[in-house]
Design an enzyme around this catalytic site. Structure first.
Site, short mmCIF file in Angstrom:
data_model
loop_
_atom_site.label_atom_id
_atom_site.label_comp_id
_atom_site.label_asym_id
_atom_site.label_seq_id
_atom_site.Cartn_x
_atom_site.Cartn_y
_atom_site.Cartn_z
N TYR A 1 -71.00 4.66 47.68
CA TYR A 1 -71.01 3.19 47.53
C TYR A 1 -72.13 2.58 48.38
O TYR A 1 -72.99 1.86 47.87
CB TYR A 1 -69.65 2.64 47.95
CG TYR A 1 -69.49 1.15 47.77
CD1 TYR A 1 -69.35 0.60 46.49
CD2 TYR A 1 -69.44 0.29 48.87
CE1 TYR A 1 -69.18 -0.78 46.32
CE2 TYR A 1 -69.26 -1.08 48.70
CZ TYR A 1 -69.14 -1.60 47.43
OH TYR A 1 -68.96 -2.95 47.27
N ASN B 1 -66.30 -8.95 52.91
CA ASN B 1 -64.92 -8.85 52.37
C ASN B 1 -64.42 -10.16 51.78
O ASN B 1 -64.29 -11.15 52.49
CB ASN B 1 -63.96 -8.43 53.48
CG ASN B 1 -64.29 -7.06 54.03
OD1 ASN B 1 -65.35 -6.88 54.62
ND2 ASN B 1 -63.42 -6.11 53.83
P1 NAD Z 1 -63.77 -5.03 40.91
O1 NAD Z 1 -63.53 -3.57 40.97
O2 NAD Z 1 -62.62 -5.93 40.68
O3 NAD Z 1 -64.88 -5.37 39.82
C1 NAD Z 1 -65.88 -4.49 39.41
C2 NAD Z 1 -65.96 -4.55 37.90
O4 NAD Z 1 -67.02 -3.69 37.46
C3 NAD Z 1 -64.68 -4.08 37.22
O5 NAD Z 1 -64.30 -4.98 36.22
C4 NAD Z 1 -65.07 -2.72 36.64
O6 NAD Z 1 -64.32 -2.36 35.51
C5 NAD Z 1 -66.55 -2.95 36.35
N1 NAD Z 1 -67.32 -1.71 36.28
C6 NAD Z 1 -67.30 -0.66 37.14
N2 NAD Z 1 -68.16 0.29 36.74
C7 NAD Z 1 -68.76 -0.20 35.61
C8 NAD Z 1 -69.72 0.32 34.73
N3 NAD Z 1 -70.30 1.53 34.93
N4 NAD Z 1 -70.10 -0.42 33.65
C9 NAD Z 1 -69.53 -1.63 33.43
N5 NAD Z 1 -68.60 -2.18 34.23
C10 NAD Z 1 -68.22 -1.46 35.31
O7 NAD Z 1 -64.50 -5.43 42.27
P2 NAD Z 1 -64.98 -6.84 42.82
O8 NAD Z 1 -64.33 -7.03 44.13
O9 NAD Z 1 -64.82 -7.89 41.80
O10 NAD Z 1 -66.51 -6.56 43.09
C11 NAD Z 1 -67.53 -7.04 42.23
C12 NAD Z 1 -68.89 -6.72 42.83
O11 NAD Z 1 -69.02 -7.36 44.10
C13 NAD Z 1 -69.11 -5.22 43.05
O12 NAD Z 1 -70.45 -4.92 42.72
C14 NAD Z 1 -68.88 -5.06 44.53
O13 NAD Z 1 -69.63 -3.99 45.05
C15 NAD Z 1 -69.37 -6.41 45.08
N6 NAD Z 1 -68.71 -6.70 46.36
C16 NAD Z 1 -67.40 -7.10 46.40
C17 NAD Z 1 -66.82 -7.34 47.64
C18 NAD Z 1 -65.39 -7.80 47.75
O14 NAD Z 1 -64.90 -7.96 48.88
N7 NAD Z 1 -64.67 -8.08 46.70
C19 NAD Z 1 -67.55 -7.18 48.82
C20 NAD Z 1 -68.86 -6.74 48.73
C21 NAD Z 1 -69.45 -6.53 47.49
N1 UDP Z 2 -56.79 -1.09 56.12
C1 UDP Z 2 -55.55 -0.99 56.72
N2 UDP Z 2 -54.45 -0.81 55.94
C2 UDP Z 2 -54.52 -0.77 54.58
C3 UDP Z 2 -55.80 -0.89 53.96
C4 UDP Z 2 -56.91 -1.03 54.77
O1 UDP Z 2 -55.43 -1.05 57.95
O2 UDP Z 2 -53.47 -0.62 53.93
C5 UDP Z 2 -57.97 -1.31 56.97
C6 UDP Z 2 -59.16 -0.37 56.69
O3 UDP Z 2 -59.03 0.83 57.42
C7 UDP Z 2 -60.30 -1.22 57.16
C8 UDP Z 2 -59.87 -2.66 56.87
O4 UDP Z 2 -58.46 -2.60 56.69
O5 UDP Z 2 -60.48 -1.07 58.55
C9 UDP Z 2 -60.50 -3.24 55.60
O6 UDP Z 2 -60.32 -2.30 54.56
P1 UDP Z 2 -60.76 -2.61 53.06
O7 UDP Z 2 -60.62 -1.35 52.29
O8 UDP Z 2 -60.05 -3.82 52.57
O9 UDP Z 2 -62.29 -3.05 53.17
P2 UDP Z 2 -63.60 -2.33 53.79
O10 UDP Z 2 -63.19 -1.24 54.73
O11 UDP Z 2 -64.34 -1.82 52.61
O12 UDP Z 2 -64.26 -3.44 54.50
#
Ligand code: NAD
Ligand code: UDP
Length: 330
Positions: A147, A176
């Site tokens: 990732y 996040n």
């Molecule tokens: P999510 O998993 O809900 O959404 C991702 C979407 O992409 C899903 O609908 C999935 O089916 C689709 N997808 C995955 N692989 C695909 C492919 N090969 N072709 C077409 N579609 C595909 O996650 P999210 O939280 O909505 O994240 C959306 C974007 O934002 C991602 O790129 C993620 O890396 C980025 N992002 C999210 C967060 C967060 O906290 N939610 C933080 C940092 C970055």
């Molecule tokens: N985490 C936790 N309990 C859970 C899920 C996650 O304590 O049931 C912790 C995890 O180890 C991390 C933080 O929560 O330190 C955020 O995790 P998340 O997977 O949501 O996001 P990311 O690590 O990708 O920021």
């Protein structure tokens, strides 16, 4: 935004993507939502399917796509550790081949393109809070690398297309984010704690719970992304988009228990490998360039998110799957 703007959202059936599609339709755009439903679901976009400016295409972004649009938001990629580690090779392909395909599309169309990058490009950061100038501290060969490095390579591709092909790019580093339509079983901390609290199950804290995150409510995040897309062409980013108020996981668990009125106990589990110890965005760039800052306090966002999961758990068709998977993970 111009009334006729045609916008492609990849990953549009996911958590963030579905909110983005909704917002763009409200702003008057025509939206093409592309998704392969790996982690997203049609349920997330149910309310949009009948909209006359909304179109849905099932497609995997690791394959080329031919559509005609003015703007592209590239969000396709599983975002939670459980999901992106499920098939790590596919995760890297989605970030890297997906970026190449979407950049190629943008190049042919001379469209503006925004990349949903991530705070994970900073890895387990040694600079705190994280500014965009920090190059990060990322393990290239660990379980999170598919990732983190995939997203880093996508950023490289975006900036090379900008330098080499004069493409109009925007790179958002998302921290996040939480809110309604998070996947109930994707293991992310906010959804996990809320579902565990609502089911009266143990709340699983990984490690001592003193690691920190800064949680941004989804509406604020979408506001930041659309503002970034609509900046002047020379504004490429990267720009941090996130909420700078930092919490420990213990503090988060306490708030969730209080707001749900749950009797769940807190239990500790081993901390995953390479789990970042701290994370907080420096958002002065977003403030200066986009006039953006998050508006939603964690407490208010949690109340709305809890209401969403309460409803979801009332659905007899969905509740057993959520409960069963939660038990399997416990
Ligand atoms: P999510 O998993 O809900 O959404 C991702 C979407 O992409 C899903 O609908 C999935 O089916 C689709 N997808 C995955 N692989 C695909 C492919 N090969 N072709 C077409 N579609 C595909 O996650 P999210 O939280 O909505 O994240 C959306 C974007 O934002 C991602 O790129 C993620 O890396 C980025 N992002 C999210 C967060 C967060 O906290 N939610 C933080 C940092 C970055
Ligand atoms: N985490 C936790 N309990 C859970 C899920 C996650 O304590 O049931 C912790 C995890 O180890 C991390 C933080 O929560 O330190 C955020 O995790 P998340 O997977 O949501 O996001 P990311 O690590 O990708 O920021």
């Amino acid at each position: 935004m111009h009334l006729e703007t045609r916008v492609l959202v990849t990953g549009g059936a996911g958590f963030l993507g579905s909110h983005l599609c909704e917002r763009l339709l409200k702003q008057g755009a025509s939206v093409i939502c592309v998704d392969n439903y790996f982690t997203g679901t049609r349920r997330n976009i149910d309310g949009l399917l009948d909209h006359h400016r909304f179109e849905l295409i099932r497609h995997d972004v690791t394959f080329p796509l031919y559509v005609e649009v003015d703007q592209i938001y590239n969000l396709a990629c599983p975002a939670s550790p459980i999901h992106y580690q499920h098939d790590p090779v596919q995760t890297t392909k989605t970030s890297v081949h997906g970026a190449i395909n979407m950049l190629g599309l943008a190049k042919r169309l001379r469209a503006k393109i925004l990349q949903a990058s991530t705070s994970e490009v900073y890895g387990d950061p040694s600079v705190h809070p994280q500014t965009e100038g920090y190059w990060g501290h990322v393990n290239p060969i660990g379980p999170r690398s598919c990732y983190d490095e995939g997203k880093r390579c996508a950023e490289t591709l975006f900036f090379d297309y900008w330098r080499q092909h004069k493409l109009r790019i925007k790179v958002a580093r998302i921290f996040n984010t939480y809110g309604p339509r998070m996947h109930p079983n994707d293991g992310r901390v906010v959804s996990n704690f809320i579902v565990q609290a609502l089911l009266g199950r143990d709340i699983t804290i990984f490690g001592d719970g003193l690691q920190t995150r800064s949680f941004c409510y989804v509406d604020d995040l979408i506001d930041g992304l659309t503002r970034l897309m609509n900046t002047a062409d020379e504004m490429t980013g990267p720009v941090n988009i996130g909420n700078p108020t930092e919490f420990t996981m213990l503090e988060l668990a306490a708030q969730v228990i209080e707001l749900t009125g749950s009797r769940s106990r807190i239990v500790h589990r081993p901390r995953p490998q390479d789990d970042p110890r701290q994370r907080r965005p420096d958002i002065s760039k977003a403030d200066d360039l986009l006039g953006w800052a998050p508006q939603t306090a964690l407490r208010d966002g949690l109340i709305r998110t809890i209401a969403y999961f309460e409803n979801l758990l009332k659905d007899d068709a969905i509740r057993p799957f959520i409960a069963q998977e939660q038990s399997a993970e416990a």
